[in-house]
Design an enzyme around this catalytic site. Structure first.
Site, PDB file in Angstrom:
ATOM      1  N   GLY A  11       0.864  -1.162  -0.093  1.00  0.00           N
ATOM      2  CA  GLY A  11      -0.210   0.084  -0.072  1.00  0.00           C
ATOM      3  C   GLY A  11       0.771   1.330  -0.028  1.00  0.00           C
ATOM      4  N   ARG A  42      -2.240  -9.076  -0.367  1.00  0.00           N
ATOM      5  CA  ARG A  42      -2.868  -9.949  -1.491  1.00  0.00           C
ATOM      6  C   ARG A  42      -2.027  -9.968  -2.578  1.00  0.00           C
ATOM      7  NH1 ARG A  42      -8.724  -7.625  -0.866  1.00  0.00           N
ATOM      8  NH2 ARG A  42      -7.483  -5.847  -1.548  1.00  0.00           N
ATOM      9  N   HIS A 236      -5.391  13.796  14.975  1.00  0.00           N
ATOM     10  CA  HIS A 236      -4.000  14.391  15.352  1.00  0.00           C
ATOM     11  C   HIS A 236      -4.144  15.738  16.095  1.00  0.00           C
ATOM     12  CE1 HIS A 236      -3.111  11.512  12.254  1.00  0.00           C
ATOM     13  NE2 HIS A 236      -3.121  12.424  11.158  1.00  0.00           N
ATOM     14  N   LYS A 330      -8.172  21.237   3.696  1.00  0.00           N
ATOM     15  CA  LYS A 330      -7.195  20.578   2.442  1.00  0.00           C
ATOM     16  C   LYS A 330      -7.343  21.617   1.460  1.00  0.00           C
ATOM     17  CE  LYS A 330      -7.008  15.852   3.320  1.00  0.00           C
ATOM     18  NZ  LYS A 330      -5.687  15.355   3.243  1.00  0.00           N
ATOM     19  N   LYS A 336       0.934  24.144   6.442  1.00  0.00           N
ATOM     20  CA  LYS A 336       1.281  24.455   8.027  1.00  0.00           C
ATOM     21  C   LYS A 336       0.508  23.819   9.179  1.00  0.00           C
ATOM     22  CE  LYS A 336      -0.327  28.713   9.434  1.00  0.00           C
ATOM     23  NZ  LYS A 336      -0.332  30.242   9.838  1.00  0.00           N
ATOM     24  N   GLN A 367       5.138  22.143  11.511  1.00  0.00           N
ATOM     25  CA  GLN A 367       5.828  21.937  10.130  1.00  0.00           C
ATOM     26  C   GLN A 367       5.206  23.078   9.214  1.00  0.00           C
ATOM     27  OE1 GLN A 367       4.128  17.776   9.840  1.00  0.00           O
ATOM     28  NE2 GLN A 367       2.629  18.764   8.469  1.00  0.00           N
ATOM     29  N   LYS A 375       6.021  36.044  20.240  1.00  0.00           N
ATOM     30  CA  LYS A 375       5.604  37.654  19.880  1.00  0.00           C
ATOM     31  C   LYS A 375       5.596  38.446  20.960  1.00  0.00           C
ATOM     32  CE  LYS A 375       3.149  37.682  16.115  1.00  0.00           C
ATOM     33  NZ  LYS A 375       2.091  37.294  15.103  1.00  0.00           N
TER      34      LYS A 375
HETATM   35  N1  LIG Z   1      -1.395   6.636   3.257  1.00  0.00           N
HETATM   36  C1  LIG Z   1      -1.112   7.526   4.137  1.00  0.00           C
HETATM   37  O1  LIG Z   1      -0.534   8.425   3.953  1.00  0.00           O
HETATM   38  C2  LIG Z   1      -1.787   7.304   5.691  1.00  0.00           C
HETATM   39  C3  LIG Z   1      -2.418   6.094   6.002  1.00  0.00           C
HETATM   40  N2  LIG Z   1      -2.915   6.025   7.094  1.00  0.00           N
HETATM   41  C4  LIG Z   1      -3.712   4.485   7.452  1.00  0.00           C
HETATM   42  O2  LIG Z   1      -2.835   3.662   7.012  1.00  0.00           O
HETATM   43  C5  LIG Z   1      -3.641   2.586   6.955  1.00  0.00           C
HETATM   44  C6  LIG Z   1      -3.176   2.150   5.313  1.00  0.00           C
HETATM   45  O3  LIG Z   1      -3.123   3.205   4.416  1.00  0.00           O
HETATM   46  P1  LIG Z   1      -2.794   3.185   2.791  1.00  0.00           P
HETATM   47  O4  LIG Z   1      -1.372   2.314   2.726  1.00  0.00           O
HETATM   48  O5  LIG Z   1      -2.760   4.705   2.406  1.00  0.00           O
HETATM   49  O6  LIG Z   1      -4.119   2.164   2.216  1.00  0.00           O
HETATM   50  P2  LIG Z   1      -3.961   1.396   0.844  1.00  0.00           P
HETATM   51  O7  LIG Z   1      -5.396   1.913   0.259  1.00  0.00           O
HETATM   52  O8  LIG Z   1      -2.870   1.813   0.036  1.00  0.00           O
HETATM   53  O9  LIG Z   1      -4.323   0.171   1.414  1.00  0.00           O
HETATM   54  C7  LIG Z   1      -3.216  -0.619   1.999  1.00  0.00           C
HETATM   55  C8  LIG Z   1      -3.339  -2.033   1.415  1.00  0.00           C
HETATM   56  O10 LIG Z   1      -4.488  -2.897   1.889  1.00  0.00           O
HETATM   57  C9  LIG Z   1      -5.203  -3.414   0.854  1.00  0.00           C
HETATM   58  N3  LIG Z   1      -6.460  -3.174   0.759  1.00  0.00           N
HETATM   59  C10 LIG Z   1      -6.955  -2.037  -0.125  1.00  0.00           C
HETATM   60  N4  LIG Z   1      -8.164  -2.023  -0.051  1.00  0.00           N
HETATM   61  C11 LIG Z   1      -8.508  -2.943   0.488  1.00  0.00           C
HETATM   62  C12 LIG Z   1      -9.959  -3.563   0.869  1.00  0.00           C
HETATM   63  N5  LIG Z   1     -10.956  -3.034   0.554  1.00  0.00           N
HETATM   64  N6  LIG Z   1     -10.076  -4.734   1.529  1.00  0.00           N
HETATM   65  C13 LIG Z   1      -8.819  -5.650   1.817  1.00  0.00           C
HETATM   66  N7  LIG Z   1      -7.627  -5.070   1.435  1.00  0.00           N
HETATM   67  C14 LIG Z   1      -7.531  -3.845   0.998  1.00  0.00           C
HETATM   68  C15 LIG Z   1      -4.068  -3.475  -0.435  1.00  0.00           C
HETATM   69  O11 LIG Z   1      -3.574  -4.453  -0.492  1.00  0.00           O
HETATM   70  P3  LIG Z   1      -3.523  -5.694  -1.157  1.00  0.00           P
HETATM   71  O12 LIG Z   1      -4.733  -5.519  -2.253  1.00  0.00           O
HETATM   72  O13 LIG Z   1      -2.202  -6.051  -1.924  1.00  0.00           O
HETATM   73  O14 LIG Z   1      -3.826  -6.716  -0.196  1.00  0.00           O
HETATM   74  C16 LIG Z   1      -3.389  -2.092  -0.263  1.00  0.00           C
HETATM   75  O15 LIG Z   1      -2.138  -2.255  -0.811  1.00  0.00           O
HETATM   76  C17 LIG Z   1      -5.050   2.944   6.916  1.00  0.00           C
HETATM   77  O16 LIG Z   1      -5.694   2.785   8.021  1.00  0.00           O
HETATM   78  C18 LIG Z   1      -4.810   4.599   6.486  1.00  0.00           C
HETATM   79  O17 LIG Z   1      -5.995   5.134   7.214  1.00  0.00           O
HETATM   80  C19 LIG Z   1      -2.686   6.782   8.019  1.00  0.00           C
HETATM   81  C20 LIG Z   1      -1.883   8.157   7.895  1.00  0.00           C
HETATM   82  C21 LIG Z   1      -1.733   8.268   6.577  1.00  0.00           C
HETATM   83  O1  LIG Z   2      -3.393  10.911   8.845  1.00  0.00           O
HETATM   84  C1  LIG Z   2      -3.321  11.838   8.065  1.00  0.00           C
HETATM   85  O2  LIG Z   2      -2.329  12.940   7.941  1.00  0.00           O
HETATM   86  C2  LIG Z   2      -2.050  13.574   6.699  1.00  0.00           C
HETATM   87  C3  LIG Z   2      -1.100  14.622   7.147  1.00  0.00           C
HETATM   88  O3  LIG Z   2       0.070  14.241   7.721  1.00  0.00           O
HETATM   89  P1  LIG Z   2       1.263  14.919   7.504  1.00  0.00           P
HETATM   90  O4  LIG Z   2       2.315  14.194   8.427  1.00  0.00           O
HETATM   91  O5  LIG Z   2       1.664  15.171   6.065  1.00  0.00           O
HETATM   92  O6  LIG Z   2       1.046  16.297   8.211  1.00  0.00           O
HETATM   93  C4  LIG Z   2      -3.355  13.909   5.911  1.00  0.00           C
HETATM   94  O7  LIG Z   2      -2.650  14.533   4.749  1.00  0.00           O
HETATM   95  C5  LIG Z   2      -4.295  12.751   5.708  1.00  0.00           C
HETATM   96  O8  LIG Z   2      -5.101  13.126   5.057  1.00  0.00           O
HETATM   97  C6  LIG Z   2      -4.232  12.085   7.055  1.00  0.00           C
HETATM   98  O9  LIG Z   2      -5.290  10.985   6.727  1.00  0.00           O
END
Ligand SMILES: NC(=O)C1=CN([C@@H]2O[C@H](COP(=O)(O)OP(=O)(O)OC[C@H]3O[C@@H](n4cnc5c(N)ncnc54)[C@H](OP(=O)(O)O)[C@@H]3O)[C@@H](O)[C@H]2O)C=CC1
Ligand SMILES: O=C1O[C@H](COP(=O)(O)O)[C@@H](O)[C@H](O)[C@H]1O
Length: 507
Positions: A11, A42, A236, A330, A336, A367, A375
């Site tokens: 992911g 998967r 956050h 957003k 910031k 950040q 100030k």
């Molecule tokens: N991306 C970010 O910047 C941030 C993400 N998060 C949290 O981290 C977690 C993962 O985020 P992120 O990597 O962006 O998510 P992704 O959507 O990229 O999902 C991660 C992996 O989960 C599997 N997946 C996706 N959708 C489904 C589904 N419907 N059912 C089962 N498996 C699925 C896929 O792997 P495969 O199909 O290979 O199994 C995918 O590569 C989430 O809980 C998100 O809220 C938190 C902060 C920031």
């Molecule tokens: O968890 C999340 O955080 C990011 C912002 O994180 P940052 O470390 O870049 O400040 C936010 O963009 C995203 O929507 C949210 O799911």
């Protein structure tokens, strides 16, 4: 901890954040050579494809030494493909873990669920049933979101609690790993000057602001279900609020720190609809940047908020009457995150009028470019007694040479490896946060709270200045420029206040 297992390793989070963070730890000697990192998801891919995927966001690898370290790091990473809801996949994972354990003679396991929340429970189950080692330590990192509201969060907590002990569960909020967020307790509790005025006697209001310049850009499918209040504010920004507002913990132990945070949350009544302002971004004013609804991953006609501001009140002796205003959005004008503590007006000041002695503000910039500045009003250099607003400035880039601030995920993964839970969210903390947000979130979900459209690249809904003014926030009347140094020679000497061209003190 010798084994880290990443579930959801194909992911976005894995490639952009967690694997680069793991490499950062490896580079600085925090990951021992017997550690092995196993990716699980998967998606079918062979090991070279997996290594390519997880290394694409690892930066600054152009020196031979770092390149060699990256090769060593990748040697420690393997990949297993399997599903999330059947034993067969987890059995294949267990097989790989056993193979590694025979080779490295180590047993402890750290599981990281970087997955959509819909599969948290089946995966936690599959791991417990097939991959839990009775001989060593097991830890489970759970990504956000922890539920959609109080009820769903309790369902998740109950299900996880039936499988793992609380000391095995690490609910990650990556803001708790940010350098400046970790600095809050140190600033507050090691400096007499702040400790003594950190209360309702001296502080008028606190503003905690999160601004992103980009929109949802393809993540709209996930985002639309949650909205900005669940995505950023409830977790956050609320963690930051807890650290700013809590009483001094009895010790720095994880339990004492988290208990102090829970205590302050208990004193906060649920946020009310009349103290919430919502917005959704439309096209930019010049029409070049797309609206939220132009994102193909967003459902047509969605009313989901991409901007939210809300006021919180803490009913305790320290904070009664001091509003905490949280704002996040957003597609805004700036990138910031900052905490702005605005002090009260001077009282009984017969020497200087309000317009020459503006309110003090303590700003903690999380950040970009970490900084703490205060100030203050001071004498404008020159003949006469004119004043100017200036700052006592601790900008990290100028204060610390060879500054290297670790990424939040580096901090937190290392904490989890070390078994340090202070910077992870305890279940009662989560429960309190949801109690405060759930009533208004349900109204928002039912479409009972209006959502204003604001242009992409603007400062948010047009009523924002009015909204923050309601809670006591005052824009500085005196001119103030940041980060440029004050141009004393350009200020009119006869005037008590410098002509207004502030960019810093805006909302
Ligand atoms: N991306 C970010 O910047 C941030 C993400 N998060 C949290 O981290 C977690 C993962 O985020 P992120 O990597 O962006 O998510 P992704 O959507 O990229 O999902 C991660 C992996 O989960 C599997 N997946 C996706 N959708 C489904 C589904 N419907 N059912 C089962 N498996 C699925 C896929 O792997 P495969 O199909 O290979 O199994 C995918 O590569 C989430 O809980 C998100 O809220 C938190 C902060 C920031
Ligand atoms: O968890 C999340 O955080 C990011 C912002 O994180 P940052 O470390 O870049 O400040 C936010 O963009 C995203 O929507 C949210 O799911």
């Amino acid at each position: 901890m010798q084994r880290t297992i990443f579930l959801g390793a194909s992911g976005d989070l894995a490639k952009k954040k967690t694997f680069p963070a793991l490499f950062g730890l490896f580079l600085h000697g925090h990951i021992v050579p017997t550690t092995r990192i196993v990716g699980y998801a998967r998606t079918k891919m062979d090991r070279p494809d997996f290594l390519k995927r997880i290394s694409q966001y690892i930066k600054n690898t152009n020196t031979p030494k770092v390149k060699a370290m990256l090769d060593q790091f990748l040697d420690q990473c393997t990949y297993v493909s399997g599903v999330y809801d059947q034993d067969s996949g987890f059995q294949a994972l267990e097989h790989e873990l056993k193979r590694i354990e025979r080779e490295t003679k180590t047993i402890d396991r750290l599981f990281y669920m970087a997955l959509p929340p819909s599969v948290f429970i089946p995966v936690a189950n599959g791991l417990k049933k097939n991959c839990y080692t009775p001989k060593g330590v097991n830890r489970l990192i759970v990504e956000k979101p922890f539920g959609m509201d109080l009820e769903s969060s309790r369902v998740l907590s109950k299900a996880l609690g039936a499988l793992y002990r609380e000391d095995e569960i690490y609910r990650i909020d990556h803001y708790l790993g940010k350098e400046m967020v970790k600095n809050i307790m140190i600033l507050r509790f090691t400096n007499q000057i702040f400790g003594s005025c950190w209360n309702r006697e001296h502080i008028s209001n606190v503003q905690i602001t999160f601004k992103e310049k980009i929109g949802t850009e393809g993540r709209g499918g996930y985002f639309d279900e949650f909205g900005i209040m669940r995505d950023v504010m409830q977790n956050h920004l609320f963690q930051i609020l807890s650290l700013i507002a809590m009483e001094a913990p009895a010790s720095l132990s994880a339990e004492d720190v988290r208990s102090a945070k829970v205590d302050v949350l208990r004193a906060i009544p649920p946020v009310v609809e009349s103290e919430v302002l919502l917005g959704q971004y439309g096209k930019s004013e010049d029409g070049t940047l797309p609206s939220y609804l132009d994102d193909d991953t967003v459902p047509k006609g969605s009313k989901t908020a991409t901007f939210a501001a809300a006021a919180f009140h803490i009913d305790n002796p320290r904070w009664a009457g001091v509003p905490f205003v949280l704002k996040c959005g957003k597609a805004l004008d700036q990138q910031k995150v900052e905490i702005r503590i605005q002090f009260k007006d001077l009282t009984h000041n017969n020497l200087f009028q309000k317009d020459v002695a503006a309110r003090n503000e303590l700003v903690i910039r999380v950040q970009p470019e970490e900084a703490v500045y205060l100030k203050v009003t001071q004498k404008l250099p020159g003949l006469g007694m004119d004043t100017v607003m200036s700052e006592l400035d601790l900008s990290y880039a100028s204060r610390f040479t060879n500054l290297s601030v670790p990424d939040a995920y580096e901090n937190l993964i290392l904490d989890a490896v070390m078994g340090e839970q202070s910077n992870f969210v305890r279940s009662d903390e989560l429960d309190e946060a949801w109690r405060i947000f759930t009533p208004v979130l349900h109204k928002i979900d039912r479409g009972q709270v209006p959502v204003d459209i604001y242009p992409y690249g603007s400062r948010g809904p047009k009523n924002l200045p009015e909204f923050v003014a309601r809670f006591g926030f005052e824009r500085h009347l005196q001119a103030y420029s940041w980060p440029e140094t004050s141009q004393v020679s350009q200020t009119p000497a006869a005037s008590a206040s410098v002509a207004s061209s502030s960019s810093d003190s805006k909302l």
